[in-house]
Scaffold this motif. Structure first.
Motif, PDB file in Angstrom:
ATOM      1  N   SER A 163      33.440  52.786  50.419  1.00  0.00           N
ATOM      2  CA  SER A 163      32.880  51.970  49.329  1.00  0.00           C
ATOM      3  C   SER A 163      31.624  51.222  49.767  1.00  0.00           C
ATOM      4  O   SER A 163      31.220  50.258  49.115  1.00  0.00           O
ATOM      5  N   LYS A 170      40.485  48.406  51.745  1.00  0.00           N
ATOM      6  CA  LYS A 170      39.147  47.948  51.294  1.00  0.00           C
ATOM      7  C   LYS A 170      38.334  49.144  50.830  1.00  0.00           C
ATOM      8  O   LYS A 170      37.107  49.126  50.849  1.00  0.00           O
ATOM      9  N   LEU A 189      23.579  46.016  42.144  1.00  0.00           N
ATOM     10  CA  LEU A 189      23.717  44.773  42.921  1.00  0.00           C
ATOM     11  C   LEU A 189      22.333  44.176  43.186  1.00  0.00           C
ATOM     12  O   LEU A 189      22.165  43.324  44.068  1.00  0.00           O
ATOM     13  N   PHE A 246      29.556  40.890  54.199  1.00  0.00           N
ATOM     14  CA  PHE A 246      28.085  40.857  54.172  1.00  0.00           C
ATOM     15  C   PHE A 246      27.531  39.877  53.150  1.00  0.00           C
ATOM     16  O   PHE A 246      26.346  39.565  53.161  1.00  0.00           O
ATOM     17  N   GLU A 259      25.283  56.757  51.375  1.00  0.00           N
ATOM     18  CA  GLU A 259      24.247  56.843  52.416  1.00  0.00           C
ATOM     19  C   GLU A 259      24.825  57.552  53.648  1.00  0.00           C
ATOM     20  O   GLU A 259      24.155  58.380  54.278  1.00  0.00           O
ATOM     21  N   GLY A 281      29.006  48.954  52.213  1.00  0.00           N
ATOM     22  CA  GLY A 281      29.118  47.774  53.067  1.00  0.00           C
ATOM     23  C   GLY A 281      30.252  46.889  52.583  1.00  0.00           C
ATOM     24  O   GLY A 281      30.540  46.842  51.378  1.00  0.00           O
ATOM     25  N   TRP A 312      20.351  51.556  54.183  1.00  0.00           N
ATOM     26  CA  TRP A 312      20.812  52.193  55.432  1.00  0.00           C
ATOM     27  C   TRP A 312      20.061  53.515  55.641  1.00  0.00           C
ATOM     28  O   TRP A 312      20.517  54.384  56.378  1.00  0.00           O
ATOM     29  N   VAL A 369      25.120  52.960  43.820  1.00  0.00           N
ATOM     30  CA  VAL A 369      25.198  51.852  42.852  1.00  0.00           C
ATOM     31  C   VAL A 369      24.427  50.600  43.296  1.00  0.00           C
ATOM     32  O   VAL A 369      24.489  49.570  42.632  1.00  0.00           O
ATOM     33  N   GLN A 370      23.718  50.707  44.415  1.00  0.00           N
ATOM     34  CA  GLN A 370      23.047  49.530  44.962  1.00  0.00           C
ATOM     35  C   GLN A 370      22.207  48.803  43.918  1.00  0.00           C
ATOM     36  O   GLN A 370      22.144  47.570  43.904  1.00  0.00           O
ATOM     37  N   ALA A 425      35.494  50.313  53.248  1.00  0.00           N
ATOM     38  CA  ALA A 425      34.199  49.617  53.377  1.00  0.00           C
ATOM     39  C   ALA A 425      33.877  49.427  54.858  1.00  0.00           C
ATOM     40  O   ALA A 425      34.773  49.310  55.690  1.00  0.00           O
ATOM     41  N   ILE A 459      19.793  45.399  44.599  1.00  0.00           N
ATOM     42  CA  ILE A 459      19.152  45.811  45.857  1.00  0.00           C
ATOM     43  C   ILE A 459      18.876  47.321  45.778  1.00  0.00           C
ATOM     44  O   ILE A 459      19.314  47.986  44.835  1.00  0.00           O
ATOM     45  N   LEU A 504      31.474  43.984  51.211  1.00  0.00           N
ATOM     46  CA  LEU A 504      30.800  42.903  50.478  1.00  0.00           C
ATOM     47  C   LEU A 504      31.403  41.542  50.804  1.00  0.00           C
ATOM     48  O   LEU A 504      30.704  40.533  50.785  1.00  0.00           O
ATOM     49  N   SER A 505      32.709  41.506  51.142  1.00  0.00           N
ATOM     50  CA  SER A 505      33.321  40.208  51.441  1.00  0.00           C
ATOM     51  C   SER A 505      32.757  39.634  52.737  1.00  0.00           C
ATOM     52  O   SER A 505      32.705  38.423  52.921  1.00  0.00           O
ATOM     53  N   GLY A 517      26.695  52.313  50.152  1.00  0.00           N
ATOM     54  CA  GLY A 517      26.482  52.800  51.520  1.00  0.00           C
ATOM     55  C   GLY A 517      27.343  54.005  51.872  1.00  0.00           C
ATOM     56  O   GLY A 517      27.005  54.772  52.775  1.00  0.00           O
TER      57      GLY A 517
HETATM   58  C1  LIG Z   1      25.273  47.190  52.476  1.00  0.00           C
HETATM   59  C2  LIG Z   1      24.793  48.544  52.086  1.00  0.00           C
HETATM   60  C3  LIG Z   1      24.760  48.803  50.638  1.00  0.00           C
HETATM   61  C4  LIG Z   1      26.123  48.745  50.032  1.00  0.00           C
HETATM   62  O1  LIG Z   1      26.981  49.499  50.394  1.00  0.00           O
HETATM   63  S1  LIG Z   1      26.380  47.585  48.834  1.00  0.00           S
HETATM   64  C5  LIG Z   1      28.094  47.827  48.436  1.00  0.00           C
HETATM   65  C6  LIG Z   1      28.203  48.848  47.386  1.00  0.00           C
HETATM   66  N1  LIG Z   1      29.580  49.041  47.079  1.00  0.00           N
HETATM   67  C7  LIG Z   1      30.122  48.619  45.967  1.00  0.00           C
HETATM   68  O2  LIG Z   1      29.511  47.961  45.133  1.00  0.00           O
HETATM   69  C8  LIG Z   1      31.556  49.056  45.818  1.00  0.00           C
HETATM   70  C9  LIG Z   1      32.386  48.001  45.211  1.00  0.00           C
HETATM   71  N2  LIG Z   1      33.717  48.543  44.966  1.00  0.00           N
HETATM   72  C10 LIG Z   1      34.029  49.214  43.848  1.00  0.00           C
HETATM   73  O3  LIG Z   1      33.222  49.457  42.970  1.00  0.00           O
HETATM   74  C11 LIG Z   1      35.462  49.643  43.702  1.00  0.00           C
HETATM   75  O4  LIG Z   1      36.240  48.835  44.559  1.00  0.00           O
HETATM   76  C12 LIG Z   1      35.706  51.130  44.047  1.00  0.00           C
HETATM   77  C13 LIG Z   1      35.121  51.514  45.396  1.00  0.00           C
HETATM   78  C14 LIG Z   1      35.086  52.009  42.934  1.00  0.00           C
HETATM   79  C15 LIG Z   1      37.231  51.392  44.101  1.00  0.00           C
HETATM   80  O5  LIG Z   1      37.840  50.962  42.919  1.00  0.00           O
HETATM   81  P1  LIG Z   1      39.442  50.816  42.864  1.00  0.00           P
HETATM   82  O6  LIG Z   1      40.043  52.050  43.429  1.00  0.00           O
HETATM   83  O7  LIG Z   1      39.774  50.426  41.460  1.00  0.00           O
HETATM   84  O8  LIG Z   1      39.799  49.677  43.876  1.00  0.00           O
HETATM   85  P2  LIG Z   1      39.554  48.083  43.782  1.00  0.00           P
HETATM   86  O9  LIG Z   1      38.240  47.791  43.123  1.00  0.00           O
HETATM   87  O10 LIG Z   1      40.758  47.423  43.232  1.00  0.00           O
HETATM   88  O11 LIG Z   1      39.406  47.739  45.336  1.00  0.00           O
HETATM   89  C16 LIG Z   1      40.512  47.695  46.203  1.00  0.00           C
HETATM   90  C17 LIG Z   1      40.261  46.593  47.202  1.00  0.00           C
HETATM   91  O12 LIG Z   1      39.137  46.971  47.991  1.00  0.00           O
HETATM   92  C18 LIG Z   1      38.158  45.947  47.952  1.00  0.00           C
HETATM   93  N3  LIG Z   1      36.827  46.549  48.051  1.00  0.00           N
HETATM   94  C19 LIG Z   1      36.383  47.680  47.452  1.00  0.00           C
HETATM   95  N4  LIG Z   1      35.129  47.926  47.788  1.00  0.00           N
HETATM   96  C20 LIG Z   1      34.759  46.940  48.643  1.00  0.00           C
HETATM   97  C21 LIG Z   1      33.575  46.667  49.350  1.00  0.00           C
HETATM   98  N5  LIG Z   1      32.504  47.454  49.263  1.00  0.00           N
HETATM   99  N6  LIG Z   1      33.561  45.580  50.134  1.00  0.00           N
HETATM  100  C22 LIG Z   1      34.638  44.790  50.248  1.00  0.00           C
HETATM  101  N7  LIG Z   1      35.786  45.000  49.610  1.00  0.00           N
HETATM  102  C23 LIG Z   1      35.846  46.082  48.829  1.00  0.00           C
HETATM  103  C24 LIG Z   1      38.368  45.270  46.599  1.00  0.00           C
HETATM  104  O13 LIG Z   1      37.815  43.979  46.585  1.00  0.00           O
HETATM  105  C25 LIG Z   1      39.872  45.276  46.519  1.00  0.00           C
HETATM  106  O14 LIG Z   1      40.367  44.225  47.326  1.00  0.00           O
HETATM  107  P3  LIG Z   1      41.657  43.364  46.840  1.00  0.00           P
HETATM  108  O15 LIG Z   1      42.792  44.343  46.823  1.00  0.00           O
HETATM  109  O16 LIG Z   1      41.320  42.845  45.487  1.00  0.00           O
HETATM  110  O17 LIG Z   1      41.794  42.309  47.889  1.00  0.00           O
END
Ligand SMILES: CCCC(=O)SCCNC(=O)CCNC(=O)[C@H](O)C(C)(C)COP(=O)(O)OP(=O)(O)OC[C@H]1O[C@@H](n2cnc3c(N)ncnc32)[C@H](O)[C@@H]1OP(=O)(O)O
Length: 252
Positions: free
Chosen positions: A63, A23, A137, A70, A114, A65, A143, A133-134, A26, A139, A67-68, A111
């Motif tokens: 990566s 993940k 999204l 929260f 963070e 929080g 944190w 990148v929040q 995350a 937001i 997201l799946s 996060g």
């Molecule tokens: C709550 C406090 C504020 C926050 O943190 S909001 C969350 C901010 N984070 C994001 O928007 C990050 C979202 N993830 C991404 O942009 C990309 O996954 C990332 C980190 C650049 C990595 O890219 P890649 O190496 O191409 O990998 P991918 O996208 O194929 O991901 C691999 C598997 O991991 C999962 N994943 C990545 N980041 C996640 C997350 N934050 N929450 C839940 N699942 C997450 C993604 O869905 C994928 O799962 P699956 O293999 O398709 O089942």
């Protein structure tokens, strides 16, 4: 069963690893609890002179929080409770009595940045990217990340980083002052070598320097700023724009 956050000790450095590479490391609620427990353990262990936080694998530091998980938090109150929990852990990390280093082995997003901002020092593998990148999204950080980033780098640069919500290279991070050093070569081996120079001094000396570092901070004001950050983020969290953006990520 694998622990989602584990500790390994090597030459007086306690390495905390976020261990969910599938993940992209995350953080879910269990990982937050574990991170807090690891900090308890390290604070009470005299032999641990320095804390390093890293992610499992080469791809991601963290990566943010999970997201799946929260995504199920729909209301302001639900989001607030989660954000407050993690911001308390990171506030503690920010003021931790021992030096803390984020080892950016790979991408740090949302996060994940963070967590890195809560550490005293950030060092990075050259390939690692980072992004608050929040905003994408719909937001803000929640944190405590913006409040802590403002304590780490020039305010105008911090504002640029959060307001563009874009990904930055490690080299750009170094120019912005977010990253102290880039570590070339085998990241694990070379970062262990890098940290070994911190533990030559005795733990009382390190703790005294760390205390001077945290003395600069007005803790009460920082806490108030973080509370406002949590409040803004949780208000935005409950809006459709945020839920729609997360839906899009989950469906991709
Ligand atoms: C709550 C406090 C504020 C926050 O943190 S909001 C969350 C901010 N984070 C994001 O928007 C990050 C979202 N993830 C991404 O942009 C990309 O996954 C990332 C980190 C650049 C990595 O890219 P890649 O190496 O191409 O990998 P991918 O996208 O194929 O991901 C691999 C598997 O991991 C999962 N994943 C990545 N980041 C996640 C997350 N934050 N929450 C839940 N699942 C997450 C993604 O869905 C994928 O799962 P699956 O293999 O398709 O089942």
């Amino acid at each position: 069963m694998k622990e989602k956050v584990h500790i390994k000790r090597l030459e007086n450095v306690a390495y905390i690893t976020i261990n969910r590479p599938e993940k992209r490391n995350a953080m879910d609620m269990e990982s937050m609890d574990l991170l807090e427990k690891k900090l308890d353990e390290i604070e009470n262990n005299q032999a641990d002179k320095v804390v390093a936080i890293t992610g499992a694998g080469n791809e991601a530091f963290c990566s943010g929080g999970d997201l799946s998980v929260f995504h199920h938090l729909r209301t302001k109150e639900e989001a607030h409770a989660m954000l407050q929990k993690m911001s308390q852990v990171l506030f503690r990390l920010f003021l931790f009595p021992k030096p803390t280093v984020a080892l950016l082995n790979g991408t740090a997003v949302g996060g994940g940045c963070e967590i890195a901002s809560a550490c005293d020092i950030r060092v990075s593998a050259p390939h690692a990217k980072f992004g608050f990148v929040q905003g994408k999204l719909a937001i803000t950080t929640g944190w405590g990340g913006t409040s802590m980033l403002l304590e780490r780098i020039e305010p105008a640069k911090a504002l640029e980083i959060v307001m563009t919500a874009r990904m930055y290279s490690a080299k750009e991070g170094k120019n912005l002052g977010f990253i102290s050093s880039l570590i070339e070569g085998d990241f694990k081996k070379e970062s262990e070598r890098y940290l070994s120079s911190y533990v030559n001094l005795n733990s009382d000396v390190l703790a005294a320097y760390k205390a001077r570092f945290t003395d600069r901070i007005d803790r009460e004001k920082l806490q108030q700023r973080i509370e406002r950050e949590i409040d803004d983020c949780s208000t935005l969290w409950a809006k459709d724009a945020h839920h729609d953006a997360v839906d899009k990520f989950i469906r991709k």
